[in-house]
Structures are given as C-alpha cells and as structure tokens.
Design an enzyme around this catalytic site. Structure first.
Site, short mmCIF file in Angstrom:
data_model
loop_
_atom_site.label_atom_id
_atom_site.label_comp_id
_atom_site.label_asym_id
_atom_site.label_seq_id
_atom_site.Cartn_x
_atom_site.Cartn_y
_atom_site.Cartn_z
N GLU A 48 0.84 -1.20 0.00
CA GLU A 48 0.00 0.00 0.00
C GLU A 48 0.87 1.25 0.00
OE1 GLU A 48 -3.07 -0.02 -0.59
OE2 GLU A 48 -3.47 -2.16 -0.30
N CYS A 93 -8.28 -1.31 7.89
CA CYS A 93 -6.93 -1.42 7.34
C CYS A 93 -6.37 -0.04 7.04
CB CYS A 93 -6.93 -2.25 6.05
SG CYS A 93 -7.10 -4.02 6.35
N HIS A 125 -1.16 -5.49 2.21
CA HIS A 125 -2.32 -6.37 2.14
C HIS A 125 -1.89 -7.74 1.61
CE1 HIS A 125 -5.54 -3.16 2.54
NE2 HIS A 125 -6.03 -4.17 3.23
#
Lengths: 196, 196, 196, 196
Positions: free
Chosen positions: A83, A137, A159
């Site tokens: 990410e 998240c 992730h």
C-alpha cells in the site's frame, strides 16, 4: 554487542464471515522471531476500530520499535499488495465523514521499490496499490504512518490474500490465495529490506 | 512385468499477448516422466484449431493412451479448475456456429470428486467449472471426450493459472497465479487418482 | 379472427439477501399484456426447486403456450444475457450430482441471432452466454427446453441485471444495472422476434 | 440582470483501443448549453498529459469559471462515480514517481453528498470512489482541485461508463454501460446541485 532492531508487525483477528484471518495468524506466528539483525513483536489487533487504534498506540509506545509493518487481509489480492497511500478516514466505509488526523493522506515510508524488487527476485508476486480501502486497514495504516512520521522511523501497510489452506477450508475458490510459507518469507523479506 | 500405463498430457503454445503458456510448458516438462505405474507423453499443441485437433488425433492414435489429460491456461483461474462439461463448438468464440461433433455436450470422465479431494488434501486449491469457454480449450476438451468415450478410457480437461514467475515476468498482477512446482504436483496427482 | 399467440413468461421471487428480483417483477408486470399478435401469461416462480418445476409444468400444460421465455436475475449481467445452453443439473450448485433429464445439455430454441440484432438496433446491450449456472435458473431453463422440445415450440432463457432503482434501493453499486423500461422493451422485442 | 455562472466541463478524446470516449463526447455536446442560471464551456482534452494540463490551465484562466467538473471514462464503472480524492501523481501509472504539486492529496470540493442524493432521486446509480487511478484522469483531477482551491471555487471529477450504444458498437459486453441521455441528465444535475 549491537542490540537487534525491534520490528512491530500487526495483523487483524477474524471478522464477519471470515473465520480465519491470515494477517493476524502471521503476526502471531512471527511474534518472537529473531532474524540476524532484528526481532519481531507480533500483535493481533481486534477488528474494532477504537480498540484497534488504542492497542496499536500502546504497543508502539511500549515496544518503541525501529520499524512498523501493518498487515491486513484483502480477499481479492493476487499477491503481496504494497500500500502506497493512507487516507484520513475513520473506519466505517464510505459513509463515515469523521477524520482521524490532520493531513488528507500519508504516503508509505517503506522502501517500496526495493521491497517489490526483492520479492520478485524470490518469485513472489508483489505489486503497488494506491488505495487501502476506507475501513480499519486504512485507519491502522494512517495511524502507523502518523506515529512513524513523528518518530522518524519507517512504517507502512501490506495487504495479503488468504492462504491456499484457508480457501480450501472455506471452499471459497473465487478468492486468489498463496502458500502460507511464501507469505511468511515475503514479510521477513519486507522487514530485512526496510531495515537496510 | 507389468507395463506402465500411458498418459497423454496436452498443453498449448503461447498465443496473443501471452508470451508464455504454463499449460504447454508443463506438458513439455512432464514429457517422458515415469511414475511408479505410468509414463507421460507430453504434447504442446499449437493455438491453431484445425492443426491442434489434427495433432491431438494423430498422437491419440499413435500413443494409444490409457488416460488423456488436456491442460489449458485460464488467466483468471484461482487454482486448479476441473472442467466438467465440453460443448459442441468450433473454435472462434461466440460467433462460430460450426459444430465439431454429434452431441450438444460431453461430461468429463475424469473422477472429479476424488481428484478435488486429493488436491485439497495436499493443500492445492481446486474447484469445478461447468464452462470451458468457447475457444480452443473447449474444442480440444470436446475432442478428448469424444475420442476417450469411443475408446472407453478416461479423459478430461483442466484449466490452470499462470505461475508466480510468469506474472512477475509479464508484470500482470491482475492475474492470480500459483507456484509452478505445486501445479506440476497437482497434475501428477490428477493422473494418479484417475488411473486408480 | 385470428387468435393471439400465447406466451408464457416466467420470473423468480426474491431470494437470499436480494429483497427484490427484477425477473419476477417483469413477469408480473407483463402478465396480461397484449401485443398485436400475442398475449403474455406472466408467472413468478418461487425459489424452491421442486416447487418451481412443478408450477412451471402445471402452467405449461394449463396455458398451452406457443412460446416460453424464462427470465432470471444475474446480478453481474451487464445487459440482456441470452442463454444458449442448459445443463442437466439439479438445483443446488456444484455439489448436486442429481440429474433432471436425459440429455447432458439442451441448446436454446429461441432465434438468438435475430434477437441480439433486434436488441442492438434498439440500443439495448445484449450478448450470448453458454453457461446459465448450476442453480435454479439453469434447472428451469433445462425444464423449459425439454418441455418445448417435446411440444415442438420455441423456448429459452434470458438473464437480466437489476434495475437502476433496485441497486439504488439496495445501495449495491458493485452491480451493473439497467433502466426497467428498457428491460421491459427488451423482453417484448424478444417475444416479437421469436414469434416470427 | 444577473449574469449566468460559467461552468467548465472537461472530457477526454479517444485513446488506446477505445475508439470512442463518452467523457469527451459529453463535454462537446454540453458546450454552449445554457441552463437557467449557468452556461457550459465544454472542452475535450487530448490524452497527452503535458498537453492536457496546459490546455486545462489555459481554459481555466481564459473562461474564468465559477465551477469545474472534470469527466473521464472508467470502463468498469457501473454508474456515475463521484471521485473523492486526487493523488499527487504524474500521469503514467504506478511507475512514475514524478510529482505534480505540493500536497499528497486533495479532496473534491464538489458537494458529493447532495449530488449523490439528487442523482438517486432521479433513478441514476451514483456512488463514491476514493481512488481516481494513477493516470491522466487523476492528474487532471489534481490539477482541477489545485486550481479551484487557489481560486476558492468548487471543482471535482466524475468517472462515467460507456454508453449502451458504444458497447454495442465495440461489441464489448464485459463493460457495464448507461443510456447517454441519462448520463447527460446526470452531469446537468451535478452542475445544478454544485451551484447552489
């Protein structure tokens, strides 16, 4: 004697219909692991946003880490999803307008290019994402980015998909999956590359 | 001395934008492989429908196999996809109305329930599909089913995803993928279960 | 005076999490509709497989139709999905090995090429599918195909998406949708083309 | 006499395999349109990033608008996709590390909640997105957000799907689509709500 670097790895507990959560399992399995230059403090966060942030902040202050790697499940991830951007958004999806910090977005401070390269060299699919969702998240990612930014250390969010064994147990073959051993190798690689 | 069973495994060569095709690579890698009770004749078919069927029929008559397992790439497969139904359709997609045989559809004669169970036990994601598409994979599957039905032997078709290394080389991370070693183990397991 | 052709149009009632089912709603809305050359008998079938087939067979024998068009919801359909193949499978998904008839598969007897052309000319997205699933839609399609084949009339199955209003009411914007008026126009067009 | 508000609506020209681009077509069709309280200046931007930004900045300074609505094609959008966040990223996807401004991200200054509500009331599917991609749409959105922020006016970006007629012409039925008339009505509604 040079003391080992302290690495905080977080994952999440199971939630909703998902009876298993590979992110929490890997955080627990890595807890106490000692590499040549680092040791891991693995923490499984509950899927309860106020609680999750409180525990994260406590552990951060208690462990005083040199690196933070947050892990979360993305049921449709086809590999290790690095990410890049955390948005200033509070838990519950698109509807929640509440904010959790000052800036609109943080960028990861993990060395994403070198991480991706290192994973590719090991035959592990890895790719960037610029959208960590609008749920817990993302909120944990934003919190990690904010804490690490103030302390001047590296931190970010990854992730991961389900493991092969998990999709078999759930009989959910619409989800991509990976071997658990390969995922654990990936997280160790991410830690090693980020500590250099 | 009991002679080994002869297993014809087919795959396809690369096509369109796909510079690699795991099905053809695995067929070539398995060519000549000898298990305890069987030996593999691996054949890579060209992605040219008349040619593909002609070569398949020649090899079938030449090798005189006891089992046929067709392999094909499904770029969106999340594991080992066991095809259950072959349609009477000629190559080029939805528009082609030309037929390749008599019955509307054949069912696989592979023991799909035992195959799926055996793969699950080895930690390999495997699932059924009732639609092998309207292209060459389906046409080869129909041809295998027809040849095997007349000869009274087992035959079927399996779709596989790209390997991890292949999606990395192509930088196509929208596709799920598997470790190549695990796929080869899966095909051997399918053969062993089908010969019992 | 020439009597009007009788057209049986079936849809389904809501099921699972779907509080609305456009297929049943359209069947009810079309019930009693009289075109220049035909009249519609619209029937909403329950999502209960034994019951659904029993009602379908009763209505077929009672109405004695000249054409049967089954409708069903496909939540991921991007337009009017003309089903080409019905499989010999009994309701409950991939696991059910029970059969409902003799042949492995039926092909639709609707004039699919002319239907698609007519819909395109009206600006309505329409496409073929060779896989009607392994649930009740497929079972009803197989039953329609079997009944119509024995009687020597045309029959087939069409999958439709949700209406715009329905995805708004459900707040499920991952699903494609269509204007309801356009869907009803599509079904009338299918009937008209099929009666020629 | 109160002069009409000036609204700059941008779209893009066709690119890659897409021979048509609904965003550019709608911008051209709306050019010169006069509502009760506003008039539209529609501009089709080329899919060339330096050029696109230069033209956008020129038109912004030339027209001196009261509102800017950027439009772009999202081939997988299932309705009107209201973009909420623009990232500081320069054109060419994930690899480009070049920046286009100061802050990491801008949020839209369009009144997204009222827009969504108004579209829903008209039966038009509309939803939020927190990720406008990493290509020219995002770059133009960021540029609009930056220009409007400095001038103190509202500006934002909307992704739209193909029209029904376009997917029919391309025979690409994997893409969701909408009626063109409904899309034009949606853009006018967005303008009207944003000017209040």
């Amino acid at each position: 004697m040079i003391s080992k670097k302290k690495v905080l790895v977080t994952g999440f507990s199971p939630f909703l219909d998902f009876k298993v959560n590979p992110s929490g399992e890997i955080a627990r399995k890595l807890d106490g692991f000692k590499g040549d230059t680092y040791e891991v403090f693995g923490v499984e966060l509950p899927v309860l946003h106020k609680e999750a942030r409180k525990i994260l902040e406590q552990k951060f202050s208690e462990i005083n880490p040199d690196l933070v790697v947050g892990l979360g499940l993305a049921a449709n991830a086809t590999g290790i999803r690095i990410e890049r951007v955390a948005l200033n958004r509070y838990y519950r999806g698109e509807e929640a307008e509440e904010r959790i910090g000052e800036v609109v977005a943080y960028e990861t401070s993990l060395p994403y290019e070198r991480i991706r390269e290192a994973l590719w060299n090991k035959g592990i699919p890895a790719y960037y994402s610029f959208n960590a969702g609008t749920y817990l998240c993302n909120e944990v990612f934003y919190t990690i980015a904010s804490l690490c930014s103030r302390k001047g250390i590296r931190g970010g969010f990854i992730h991961i998909p389900f493991t092969h064994r998990q999709v078999i147990a759930m009989k959910k073959f619409s989800y991509p999956s990976m071997q658990e051993g390969l995922m654990i190798e990936a997280i160790k690689t991410i830690i090693e590359v980020s500590l250099v």
